[in-house]
Scaffold this active site. Structure first.
Site, PDB file in Angstrom:
ATOM      1  N   THR B 185       0.874  -1.161   0.000  1.00 44.92           N
ATOM      2  CA  THR B 185       0.000   0.000   0.000  1.00 44.92           C
ATOM      3  C   THR B 185       0.909   1.207   0.000  1.00 44.92           C
ATOM      4  O   THR B 185       1.888   1.255   0.756  1.00 44.92           O
ATOM      5  CB  THR B 185      -0.962   0.058   1.210  1.00 44.92           C
ATOM      6  OG1 THR B 185      -0.558   1.126   2.048  1.00 44.92           O
ATOM      7  CG2 THR B 185      -0.965  -1.242   1.966  1.00 44.92           C
ATOM      8  N   GLU B 330      -5.046  -3.595   3.545  1.00 46.48           N
ATOM      9  CA  GLU B 330      -4.773  -4.361   4.764  1.00 46.48           C
ATOM     10  C   GLU B 330      -5.931  -5.255   5.184  1.00 46.48           C
ATOM     11  O   GLU B 330      -5.809  -6.068   6.098  1.00 46.48           O
ATOM     12  CB  GLU B 330      -4.474  -3.405   5.943  1.00 46.48           C
ATOM     13  CG  GLU B 330      -3.161  -2.674   5.851  1.00 46.48           C
ATOM     14  CD  GLU B 330      -3.261  -1.349   5.078  1.00 46.48           C
ATOM     15  OE1 GLU B 330      -4.206  -1.216   4.266  1.00 46.48           O
ATOM     16  OE2 GLU B 330      -2.407  -0.488   5.290  1.00 46.48           O
ATOM     17  N   LYS B 439      -8.493  19.852  13.488  1.00 48.25           N
ATOM     18  CA  LYS B 439      -8.803  20.053  14.902  1.00 48.25           C
ATOM     19  C   LYS B 439      -8.978  21.547  15.156  1.00 48.25           C
ATOM     20  O   LYS B 439      -8.027  22.297  15.202  1.00 48.25           O
ATOM     21  CB  LYS B 439      -7.700  19.465  15.771  1.00 48.25           C
ATOM     22  CG  LYS B 439      -7.594  17.955  15.527  1.00 48.25           C
ATOM     23  CD  LYS B 439      -6.938  17.184  16.650  1.00 48.25           C
ATOM     24  CE  LYS B 439      -6.940  15.703  16.272  1.00 48.25           C
ATOM     25  NZ  LYS B 439      -6.163  14.855  17.150  1.00 48.25           N
ATOM     26  N   TRP B 444     -13.222  18.055  16.286  1.00 48.18           N
ATOM     27  CA  TRP B 444     -12.799  17.575  14.977  1.00 48.18           C
ATOM     28  C   TRP B 444     -13.766  18.033  13.888  1.00 48.18           C
ATOM     29  O   TRP B 444     -14.982  17.946  14.045  1.00 48.18           O
ATOM     30  CB  TRP B 444     -12.737  16.040  14.960  1.00 48.18           C
ATOM     31  CG  TRP B 444     -11.645  15.443  15.789  1.00 48.18           C
ATOM     32  CD1 TRP B 444     -10.835  16.091  16.670  1.00 48.18           C
ATOM     33  CD2 TRP B 444     -11.254  14.066  15.818  1.00 48.18           C
ATOM     34  NE1 TRP B 444      -9.947  15.210  17.255  1.00 48.18           N
ATOM     35  CE2 TRP B 444     -10.188  13.950  16.749  1.00 48.18           C
ATOM     36  CE3 TRP B 444     -11.678  12.929  15.153  1.00 48.18           C
ATOM     37  CZ2 TRP B 444      -9.559  12.730  17.034  1.00 48.18           C
ATOM     38  CZ3 TRP B 444     -11.065  11.713  15.433  1.00 48.18           C
ATOM     39  CH2 TRP B 444     -10.005  11.613  16.358  1.00 48.18           C
TER      40      TRP B 444
END
Ligand SMILES: Nc1ncnc2c1ncn2[C@@H]1O[C@H](COP(=O)(O)O)[C@@H](O)[C@H]1O
Lengths: 543, 543
Positions: B185, B330, B439, B444
């Site tokens: 990846t 993954e 942030k 967030w």
């Protein structure tokens, strides 16, 4: 070089963990032994299964202990399976249709330590409890109010027992090859033999059962497993339904046509599975009442051959697709399913029925071959028949205690004891049990083929074919018939009906009428018994 | 106590054995690199994969060797995967969209010993072959006639090489945890990391992918994986299709709208999968030509978030169901799929689209949690977002060579690096990459949400949001826009369009227009690059 993927053992209880996390509110509906329809969901089932596990552990049960169940399909029964396996103990389903002595024999063979039992089956337990010395605890799947007081047995009510722990418990961890469940197959001869499922085999089998061309399990299905949990691992539905978040409707103790119809209708069941006997009752009920099946989309028929007329009725009269399936307790149990491959799409009428009379093809995870008496592989030509042998991750390699070793050959194939042919597209058709096949002049005659045709005669209720010794041909077929009430066909009527439908040399040498054909506890024709009855019979052709 | 079920290791090549046995005539159709559409079937693929295995072994390759492929989706590429894994070697897919130096770096890291390469990619190989000392053999996926002669490389034509063995070969046997495949990846920062699939993980992943509520793989589907085999294990389709006997249509080198449409139409594709960029091209082509998609039933969109308007167009204009999916290299790669649970059945219009914008829910075999910076689990309330962590049998536990250990926490969960919320029914929505999240004043802000809304503006071709340092709030969002050709919206037009659709404090502090937004080799917005470009940018609110 090894892969670098997570260790994530295939443990059965991960299925209920998954269902609770992703499909927690999906319902499990049960016609309870006490009467009312009760409703629970996967989140509750998991919470209560954790309590089952915790209470079992508190009571001293542990990894490897066999814990029996004698119960109908229900949410409680499901909780018990998951709770038992959650401590690495082994759920052992007992078939209440066996004679009490057989049940006791099986419990002793398995050395069952505890028993979860439905109220309905307490008489059986009363009859056998003192013959099973290993049995330490009997838990009745009911609440305190329904627990019988007038019994010599030491009983505890499931609800009371469950509530004696707080549920603050975590599943045990162990190897995925650990024993998970157990089911004895009672065959037609010899002692019952114990099949021992592992966690791995149950999880893989449930995954295989889920495939679109297998049971096609989706969270949008409402599934009624009429096939009991004590019969062949409930065809895997107890695992495959939560694995996909399907709604489950359990018929509980009532499997007559009316009761089944009622649940199909009120619960809007989309998919159901059972043996032909059950469907006969349902179809009769529908015909008598004129009722329809607007919600049901699909029915899986297996356990014994689905008669052509049954497949036809479901599809033509009720617009319900039939998937004919074959399997065995030893196969967890799914072996083949009759989903339609693209090669056969677009068939209709009798061509489609010809295909559907076959038991279908194997999904990934089931390898099949047919062999002759010399264990040589036979061609897949749709007519050459031989012994059917299978291999796969959810297929037995031995029976508990080492019985039946002769059924496993050198390539690790399991000999099913069935005789079948397979066509070029992989569709298998059972033509007989190996021990029932008739050897006439060195050639094999399939008794099932003849039986299936014979029941197509309007006056025939049930039919069985057995081999009778013959001085010239070794064996020749005798057709045994139970007539429909009020009908009086002559032997020749039946034979004429068969003419042209089977090879000339397959024609039964005689037809006899009986009031009843003997059956096994799982509803199959007991040919050993029938052969005994006709042991002294002389065929007209033999004189 | 162990179960008594057969040892049947989950080995990848059993999938092609199964497909050849049960679905041998089912076609694999490929638009070849040489031009013509070529057709083969599972029986042939298996026969030729056995030859690949035999020839590799003859040439001295063995268990654990990494064998690279640099190829489009094709029947040949499929044969190579199965042949390579059939001797216990490891197929290693290389992404031709990377820079040649990156490819060389990856090959050296993996120590690839041989390479199967499409004609198209020979220039890459010419550029790097002498930089990869481990490389012993280069096999060009073509026949002798098409093999280029004017090259300094030592090449062999695949067909010639295959025909140098007789195919009388049996797959090797080994542990199911043996490495089977490998895919790097390339992330957006740092060196590429190698994910190593095992036979077990690939088989289990294919089984999971098959479920009705996952990819719903059936022998009656005709599947076009537009997603390349070199991208995230081809989303598992190279395994899941033969495992269910589905027909496969490979677009080969051409993925433009016209070429994709042509195959969808002539091959009557029922189901296809790719990243949004591909679907944009197809939808544009359809709009320009007025063509329809009469055969296509379902499209899986993943790799990056599927824009709402794309989902809407497929469903409303072309009657094609959209399944939005999320995954990662993954994860083999499937993580969640947007099939519709019964709780949401019957939704339509914008409510349905709201649900479909989410990336869906996890099938059995994928456990999810979201956590805060203290690794505490957050509630599934559909709004609290946190770091998304996953666990399962087809999820990486480490990278090749030990890189990235910090992504695996103490519960053996893999930290996806994504930020997401999950609603009460288990539907997950990615709100950001952990490193892209803004942030602002301790809270967030999801950049993806804002981007998805912004591209809904008729004048906007592409949008990206990044955080810019801010004296008071730490970071505040900057919206970067590529305008559609010929359109000239003002910053305020875009902001007004967002108003009311996002929380006030999420409103970008500024809008800038650029000609191009940088992308990674797999087509994702390269925010690290963008942040570099705007490193010195001062927000109007910061002065
Ligand atoms: N669809 C079917 N058609 C014919 N026989 C079947 C079918 N399904 C199961 N059987 C028979 O039932 C046996 C398995 O019995 P049991 O283990 O009790 O389920 C098989 O070996 C077959 O002989």
């Amino acid at each position: 070089m090894l892969g670098l993927m997570q260790e994530w053992p295939l443990l059965g209880y991960k299925i209920i963990d998954y269902a609770a996390a992703q499909h927690g509110q999906r319902e499990i509906v049960t016609r309870s032994v006490e009467g009312p329809i009760v409703r629970t969901n996967y989140a509750n089932i998991r919470t209560r299964a954790l309590k089952v596990a915790q209470a079992l552990e508190r009571d001293g049960f542990k990894l490897g202990d066999r814990i029996a169940t004698l119960a109908w399909n229900s949410g409680h029964h499901m909780e018990c399976w998951y709770g038992i396996m959650g401590i690495g103990a082994v759920y052992h389903t007992l078939n209440p249709r066996l004679f009490p002595e057989q049940i006791a024999w099986i419990m002793n063979h398995a050395e069952d330590k505890a028993l979860f039992v439905d109220l309905t089956f307490l008489p059986i337990v009363e009859a056998i409890a003192d013959k099973v010395p290993s049995l330490k605890k009997i838990i009745v799947l009911t609440d305190e109010a329904h627990l019988p007081k007038d019994t010599k047995l030491d009983l505890v009510a499931y609800e009371t027992w469950l509530n004696s722990v707080d549920g603050d418990f975590a599943w045990k961890e162990f190897d995925e090859n650990t024993a998970c469940g157990m089911c004895y197959t009672s065959g037609t001869t010899g002692d019952p033999k114990g099949v021992v499922y592992s966690h791995r085999s149950n999880v893989l089998h449930a995954m295989i059962a889920s495939f679109p061309d297998a049971l096609n399990m989706s969270s949008n299905e409402t599934i009624m497993p009429v096939v009991p949990m004590f019969h062949a691992n409930a065809w895997g539905i107890t695992f495959a339904a939560p694995l996909n978040g399907a709604t489950v409707v359990n018929p509980g103790p009532r499997m007559d046509g009316e009761a089944i119809y009622e649940l199909l209708d009120t619960e809007k069941v989309t998919f159901t599975a059972a043996v032909p006997t059950v469907w006969l009752m349902l179809l009769n009920y529908l015909e008598e009442t004129g009722k329809q099946l607007p919600y049901l989309k699909r029915v899986v028929i297996g356990g014994s051959a689905a008669p052509r007329s049954m497949i036809e009725k479901f599809q033509d009269n009720y617009d319900v697709d039939v998937v004919h399936a074959w399997g065995m307790t030893e196969m967890s149990p799914l072996g083949t399913l009759g989903s339609i491959k693209p090669e056969y799409m677009g068939l209709s009428g009798s061509e489609k029925l010809d295909l559907q009379e076959k038991q279908g093809y194997a999904p990934f995870g089931v390898e099949m071959k047919i062999t002759n008496d010399e264990n040589e592989e036979l061609p897949w030509d749709g007519k050459t028949f031989g012994r059917l042998k299978v291999r796969g991750p959810a297929i037995a390699k031995a029976y508990f205690g080492g019985a039946g070793a002769e059924q496993f050959d050198e390539d690790h194939y399991f000999d099913t004891g069935d005789v079948a042919h397979i066509n070029k597209h992989g569709y298998m058709q059972i033509t007989d049990r190996a021990k029932d096949v008739i050897k006439s002049g060195g050639e094999w005659i399939s008794t099932i083929d003849i039986e299936n045709l014979a029941v197509g005669h309007p006056d025939v209720a049930e039919a069985a074919v057995i081999g009778i010794v013959h001085p010239k041909w070794d064996e020749r077929p005798l057709l045994v018939i139970v007539r429909k009430e009020g009908k009086q066909p002559a032997p020749q009527d039946i034979l004429s009906f068969l003419e042209g439908k089977i090879a000339k040399w397959w024609m039964p040498d005689d037809v006899v009428f009986v009031d009843e054909i003997p059956h096994t506890a799982t509803g199959k024709i007991q040919k050993t018994e029938l052969r005994k009855q006709f042991a002294d019979y002389t065929l007209p052709t033999a004189v």
